[in-house]
Scaffold this active site. Sequence first.
Site, PDB file in Angstrom:
ATOM      1  N   HIS A   1       0.820  -1.209   0.000  1.00  7.46           N
ATOM      2  CA  HIS A   1       0.000   0.000   0.000  1.00  7.46           C
ATOM      3  C   HIS A   1       0.854   1.257   0.000  1.00  7.46           C
ATOM      4  CE1 HIS A   1       0.533  -0.630   4.428  1.00  7.46           C
ATOM      5  NE2 HIS A   1       0.596   0.689   4.454  1.00  7.46           N
TER       6      HIS A   1
ATOM      7  N   GLU B   1       7.787   1.005   4.978  1.00  6.34           N
ATOM      8  CA  GLU B   1       7.263  -0.019   5.866  1.00  6.34           C
ATOM      9  C   GLU B   1       7.463  -1.373   5.201  1.00  6.34           C
ATOM     10  OE1 GLU B   1       3.067  -1.166   8.154  1.00  6.34           O
ATOM     11  OE2 GLU B   1       3.009   0.191   6.440  1.00  6.34           O
TER      12      GLU B   1
ATOM     13  N   HIS C   1       4.017   7.140   3.722  1.00  8.66           N
ATOM     14  CA  HIS C   1       4.966   6.042   3.538  1.00  8.66           C
ATOM     15  C   HIS C   1       4.491   5.090   2.454  1.00  8.66           C
ATOM     16  CE1 HIS C   1       2.194   4.096   6.522  1.00  8.66           C
ATOM     17  NE2 HIS C   1       2.494   3.002   5.858  1.00  8.66           N
TER      18      HIS C   1
END
Length: 134
Positions: A7, A130, A79
């Site tokens: 994502h 991430e 992010h």
Amino acid sequence: MIGRLNHVAIAVRDLDAAVSVYRNALGATVSEPTAEPDHGVTVVFVTLPNTKIEFLEPLGENSPIAKFLERNPDGGIHHVCYEVDDIIAARDQLKAQGARVLGDGEPKIGAHGKPVLFLHPKDFCGTLTELEQA
């Protein structure tokens, strides 16, 4: 090591307004909001055919997203998240190469119920990154 893009996270001040734009203007499928107190955010996911968009709204004054929004009042990309097959092996390999893992370096359970780690933006072209266990 790096897998698929899981994502792209966007920090927003108003989750309802962001959901409205994506649901009404773009016809997107949007999840229900979920509070993630361990991460200081409320999240919503927009499901796309090839990935997801994650909207992050601060959950309390001490949220890292609140600090991001102080610096970026209009919100924006916070992010990117990539999947990895083995988060511990990925962490250890990256640390051996000099990358900095944020926090205490131990994976925490993320919004998808899987272990996640964050990597310092200065080590990844200015982008908070991430990693999520696939």
